[in-house]
Design a protein around this motif. Sequence first.
Motif, PDB file in Angstrom:
ATOM      1  N   THR A 273       1.008  -1.614  -0.101  1.00 53.33           N
ATOM      2  CA  THR A 273       0.039  -0.053   0.027  1.00 53.33           C
ATOM      3  C   THR A 273       0.181   1.716  -0.117  1.00 53.33           C
ATOM      4  O   THR A 273       0.303   2.070  -0.864  1.00 53.33           O
ATOM      5  CB  THR A 273      -1.372  -0.310   1.672  1.00 53.33           C
ATOM      6  OG1 THR A 273      -1.481  -1.006   1.263  1.00 53.33           O
ATOM      7  CG2 THR A 273      -1.721   1.107   0.919  1.00 53.33           C
ATOM      8  N   ALA A 274       1.436   0.916   0.973  1.00 53.12           N
ATOM      9  CA  ALA A 274       2.309   2.352   1.008  1.00 53.12           C
ATOM     10  C   ALA A 274       3.552   2.650  -0.210  1.00 53.12           C
ATOM     11  O   ALA A 274       3.324   4.097  -0.832  1.00 53.12           O
ATOM     12  CB  ALA A 274       3.807   2.218   1.755  1.00 53.12           C
ATOM     13  N   ALA A 275       3.849   1.631  -1.256  1.00 57.05           N
ATOM     14  CA  ALA A 275       4.986   1.263  -2.520  1.00 57.05           C
ATOM     15  C   ALA A 275       3.194   2.177  -3.755  1.00 57.05           C
ATOM     16  O   ALA A 275       3.528   3.129  -4.388  1.00 57.05           O
ATOM     17  CB  ALA A 275       5.122   0.618  -3.360  1.00 57.05           C
ATOM     18  N   SER A 276       1.927   1.643  -3.186  1.00 54.47           N
ATOM     19  CA  SER A 276       1.110   2.348  -4.632  1.00 54.47           C
ATOM     20  C   SER A 276       0.806   3.833  -4.409  1.00 54.47           C
ATOM     21  O   SER A 276       1.293   3.860  -5.082  1.00 54.47           O
ATOM     22  CB  SER A 276       0.262   1.629  -4.395  1.00 54.47           C
ATOM     23  OG  SER A 276      -0.972   1.897  -4.901  1.00 54.47           O
ATOM     24  N   THR A 277       1.009   4.062  -3.075  1.00 54.46           N
ATOM     25  CA  THR A 277       0.941   5.631  -2.958  1.00 54.46           C
ATOM     26  C   THR A 277       1.658   6.396  -3.077  1.00 54.46           C
ATOM     27  O   THR A 277       1.432   7.497  -3.916  1.00 54.46           O
ATOM     28  CB  THR A 277       0.046   5.456  -1.336  1.00 54.46           C
ATOM     29  OG1 THR A 277      -1.057   4.946  -0.385  1.00 54.46           O
ATOM     30  CG2 THR A 277      -0.004   7.154  -1.168  1.00 54.46           C
ATOM     31  N   VAL A 278       2.890   5.797  -3.158  1.00 50.79           N
ATOM     32  CA  VAL A 278       4.089   7.009  -3.419  1.00 50.79           C
ATOM     33  C   VAL A 278       3.946   6.650  -5.372  1.00 50.79           C
ATOM     34  O   VAL A 278       4.525   7.954  -5.528  1.00 50.79           O
ATOM     35  CB  VAL A 278       5.276   5.803  -2.945  1.00 50.79           C
ATOM     36  CG1 VAL A 278       6.552   7.161  -3.721  1.00 50.79           C
ATOM     37  CG2 VAL A 278       6.274   6.684  -1.586  1.00 50.79           C
ATOM     38  N   ASP A 317      14.926  10.360  -8.571  1.00 51.51           N
ATOM     39  CA  ASP A 317      15.046  10.232  -7.414  1.00 51.51           C
ATOM     40  C   ASP A 317      14.508  10.145  -5.681  1.00 51.51           C
ATOM     41  O   ASP A 317      15.284   9.139  -5.219  1.00 51.51           O
ATOM     42  CB  ASP A 317      16.370  11.779  -6.993  1.00 51.51           C
ATOM     43  CG  ASP A 317      16.742  12.013  -8.166  1.00 51.51           C
ATOM     44  OD1 ASP A 317      17.696  10.670  -8.522  1.00 51.51           O
ATOM     45  OD2 ASP A 317      18.071  13.422  -8.475  1.00 51.51           O
ATOM     46  N   GLY A 318      13.708  11.110  -5.369  1.00 54.27           N
ATOM     47  CA  GLY A 318      12.319  10.757  -4.979  1.00 54.27           C
ATOM     48  C   GLY A 318      12.192   9.413  -4.881  1.00 54.27           C
ATOM     49  O   GLY A 318      12.360   8.855  -3.702  1.00 54.27           O
ATOM     50  N   ILE A 319      11.994   8.886  -5.347  1.00 52.55           N
ATOM     51  CA  ILE A 319      11.138   6.962  -5.585  1.00 52.55           C
ATOM     52  C   ILE A 319      12.373   6.554  -4.843  1.00 52.55           C
ATOM     53  O   ILE A 319      12.028   5.407  -3.736  1.00 52.55           O
ATOM     54  CB  ILE A 319      10.314   6.876  -7.402  1.00 52.55           C
ATOM     55  CG1 ILE A 319       9.462   8.215  -7.126  1.00 52.55           C
ATOM     56  CG2 ILE A 319       9.975   5.607  -7.154  1.00 52.55           C
ATOM     57  CD1 ILE A 319       9.048   6.986  -9.501  1.00 52.55           C
ATOM     58  N   LYS A 320      13.462   6.422  -5.867  1.00 48.24           N
ATOM     59  CA  LYS A 320      14.612   5.476  -5.161  1.00 48.24           C
ATOM     60  C   LYS A 320      15.050   5.734  -3.534  1.00 48.24           C
ATOM     61  O   LYS A 320      15.143   4.493  -2.988  1.00 48.24           O
ATOM     62  CB  LYS A 320      15.857   6.174  -6.431  1.00 48.24           C
ATOM     63  CG  LYS A 320      16.040   5.582  -7.482  1.00 48.24           C
ATOM     64  CD  LYS A 320      17.177   6.148  -8.116  1.00 48.24           C
ATOM     65  CE  LYS A 320      17.205   5.740  -9.052  1.00 48.24           C
ATOM     66  NZ  LYS A 320      18.576   6.620 -10.118  1.00 48.24           N
ATOM     67  N   LEU A 334       9.364  -0.100  -6.880  1.00 51.08           N
ATOM     68  CA  LEU A 334       9.345   1.164  -6.781  1.00 51.08           C
ATOM     69  C   LEU A 334      10.673   1.916  -7.365  1.00 51.08           C
ATOM     70  O   LEU A 334      10.985   2.658  -8.346  1.00 51.08           O
ATOM     71  CB  LEU A 334       9.892   1.974  -5.555  1.00 51.08           C
ATOM     72  CG  LEU A 334       8.970   2.120  -4.921  1.00 51.08           C
ATOM     73  CD1 LEU A 334       8.789   2.953  -2.781  1.00 51.08           C
ATOM     74  CD2 LEU A 334       7.203   2.891  -4.808  1.00 51.08           C
ATOM     75  N   SER A 335      11.719   0.844  -7.139  1.00 54.10           N
ATOM     76  CA  SER A 335      12.779   1.282  -8.133  1.00 54.10           C
ATOM     77  C   SER A 335      13.182   0.980  -9.484  1.00 54.10           C
ATOM     78  O   SER A 335      13.755   1.470 -10.032  1.00 54.10           O
ATOM     79  CB  SER A 335      13.804  -0.089  -7.624  1.00 54.10           C
ATOM     80  OG  SER A 335      14.557  -0.589  -5.566  1.00 54.10           O
ATOM     81  N   ALA A 336      11.359  -0.159  -9.721  1.00 52.52           N
ATOM     82  CA  ALA A 336      11.626  -0.399 -11.175  1.00 52.52           C
ATOM     83  C   ALA A 336      10.863   1.200 -11.864  1.00 52.52           C
ATOM     84  O   ALA A 336      11.762   1.223 -13.129  1.00 52.52           O
ATOM     85  CB  ALA A 336      11.071  -1.605 -11.426  1.00 52.52           C
ATOM     86  N   PHE A 337      10.089   1.718 -11.209  1.00 49.16           N
ATOM     87  CA  PHE A 337       9.607   2.705 -11.816  1.00 49.16           C
ATOM     88  C   PHE A 337      10.337   4.082 -11.646  1.00 49.16           C
ATOM     89  O   PHE A 337      10.754   4.622 -12.930  1.00 49.16           O
ATOM     90  CB  PHE A 337       8.015   3.208 -11.440  1.00 49.16           C
ATOM     91  CG  PHE A 337       7.321   4.643 -11.878  1.00 49.16           C
ATOM     92  CD1 PHE A 337       7.586   4.503 -13.515  1.00 49.16           C
ATOM     93  CD2 PHE A 337       7.471   5.332 -10.938  1.00 49.16           C
ATOM     94  CE1 PHE A 337       6.557   5.823 -13.727  1.00 49.16           C
ATOM     95  CE2 PHE A 337       6.618   6.890 -11.127  1.00 49.16           C
ATOM     96  CZ  PHE A 337       6.438   6.828 -13.294  1.00 49.16           C
ATOM     97  N   ALA A 338      11.339   3.809 -10.949  1.00 46.60           N
ATOM     98  CA  ALA A 338      12.680   5.279 -10.886  1.00 46.60           C
ATOM     99  C   ALA A 338      13.303   5.573 -12.224  1.00 46.60           C
ATOM    100  O   ALA A 338      13.720   5.891 -12.864  1.00 46.60           O
ATOM    101  CB  ALA A 338      13.838   5.586  -9.229  1.00 46.60           C
ATOM    102  N   GLU A 339      14.022   3.961 -12.187  1.00 47.98           N
ATOM    103  CA  GLU A 339      14.862   3.589 -13.694  1.00 47.98           C
ATOM    104  C   GLU A 339      14.258   3.502 -14.481  1.00 47.98           C
ATOM    105  O   GLU A 339      14.854   4.224 -15.850  1.00 47.98           O
ATOM    106  CB  GLU A 339      14.524   1.867 -13.369  1.00 47.98           C
ATOM    107  CG  GLU A 339      16.189   1.266 -12.031  1.00 47.98           C
ATOM    108  CD  GLU A 339      17.300   2.729 -12.323  1.00 47.98           C
ATOM    109  OE1 GLU A 339      17.605   2.546 -13.294  1.00 47.98           O
ATOM    110  OE2 GLU A 339      18.163   2.401 -11.131  1.00 47.98           O
ATOM    111  N   VAL A 340      12.588   3.796 -14.997  1.00 51.03           N
ATOM    112  CA  VAL A 340      12.124   3.557 -16.219  1.00 51.03           C
ATOM    113  C   VAL A 340      12.183   5.337 -15.807  1.00 51.03           C
ATOM    114  O   VAL A 340      12.279   5.740 -16.839  1.00 51.03           O
ATOM    115  CB  VAL A 340      10.551   3.501 -15.891  1.00 51.03           C
ATOM    116  CG1 VAL A 340      10.002   4.011 -17.146  1.00 51.03           C
ATOM    117  CG2 VAL A 340      10.443   2.038 -16.477  1.00 51.03           C
TER     118      VAL A 340
END
Length: 386
Positions: A273-278, A317-320, A334-340
């Motif tokens: 849930t935390a990851a989904s919100t971020v 950067d914030g997502i990482k 989160l890491s995957a979306f940050a890389e994308v």
Amino acid sequence: MLSSHRGQIAYLDAYYQAEYQEERARAVMDLHRAVLEADVKRTAVVVMELLGRTVPQGASLAAIRDLLVAEDSQPLCRLLASTIRSEWRNANAHEDFRWDPVNSTLLLNGQPADLEEVLDAAIRARAICRGFEHGVAVAYAQNASLVIRGAEDANYVGRDLSILQAAGEARFPVLDIRRHGSLVGLDVPDIDVESLREAFRAILRAAITDPSVERWELRQSSPDRPLLHVDRAGTHAGLQVAEPLWDIADPLPFAALPLLANAMTNAGEPAETAASTVLCLAAVHVVGERDRLSPVLAHGDPAAKDELINTAKLISDGIKAAAHLLEGPAQSKLSAFAEVLAGESHRLKSAAPFKLVREFLPADRVLRRHAPVHLPWITGLRDSAV
């Protein structure tokens, strides 16, 4: 005190600018509550301590009024006690007030009250507290030996004032502050979607002001809303994102993402849930910036292109930083979306500005997948929408 003062000025402005009596009544009651819960309570505690009396931690206004009444021989105690009218305060605390349009009067607990009298009482209470503060300032000015230079770090009062000033600079109102060891609790008005970012901004600024604080707890006015709790792991991660940006750009919302992940975890939310919100809020910002800049991007503005790409990088950067605070699949998402986002930003450096109008499509997909966002401090519901 600065943030409290700004909040009270905002309520006064709302009163004078209101078109309808219902709006004026709301502004007056908000002002009255803010003055009592912040100025009067704070001043009364200091006055009682100067008299050698102990005020219990977290004492209610009713309890403080009883302590003041017991010191009837002290003029300032009598003045402060006179500002706390239990029937008004109770009606305000329980939201049991409304404007009666038929009889053109304010109703408190169903009983008529003069709106102007409540306003005058709030202004009078502010004046009493300001008079005391000015008196203390004059006393220090006339007795320089009372001021101990170099002892600020040992003085929690000075640190608390710095925290309140930091919140004021972030334009985030604070009604009261409490300190329990390395925990600082802030009483704040109810948080909404717009003010959540300013709450995180205030926490970051306050963490810089007082790095000894391990935990920050924001308690909202409505008792059914959960605490917003950010610990040192959250502030450290947020500051790592914010510190390079303070002098050149607004570090929010980028630096808010790790604080959000930390606060969600501390609220007992599952990591998913935390990851989904971020993810949702990060995608909202990327998509929102792209749509905001689309008109000038369509006209080939290179500055708009640079701004959008830079925003996407900072969001990455914030997502990482947020990802490091979670574990397992949540961290991986989160890491995957940050890389994308980082990859899209790099790929689009050589693209013509007008092409960016239809780019960053992964953010659109993430937004569709994870909306509506869940923010437990705002609604307490699973499907709070942004």
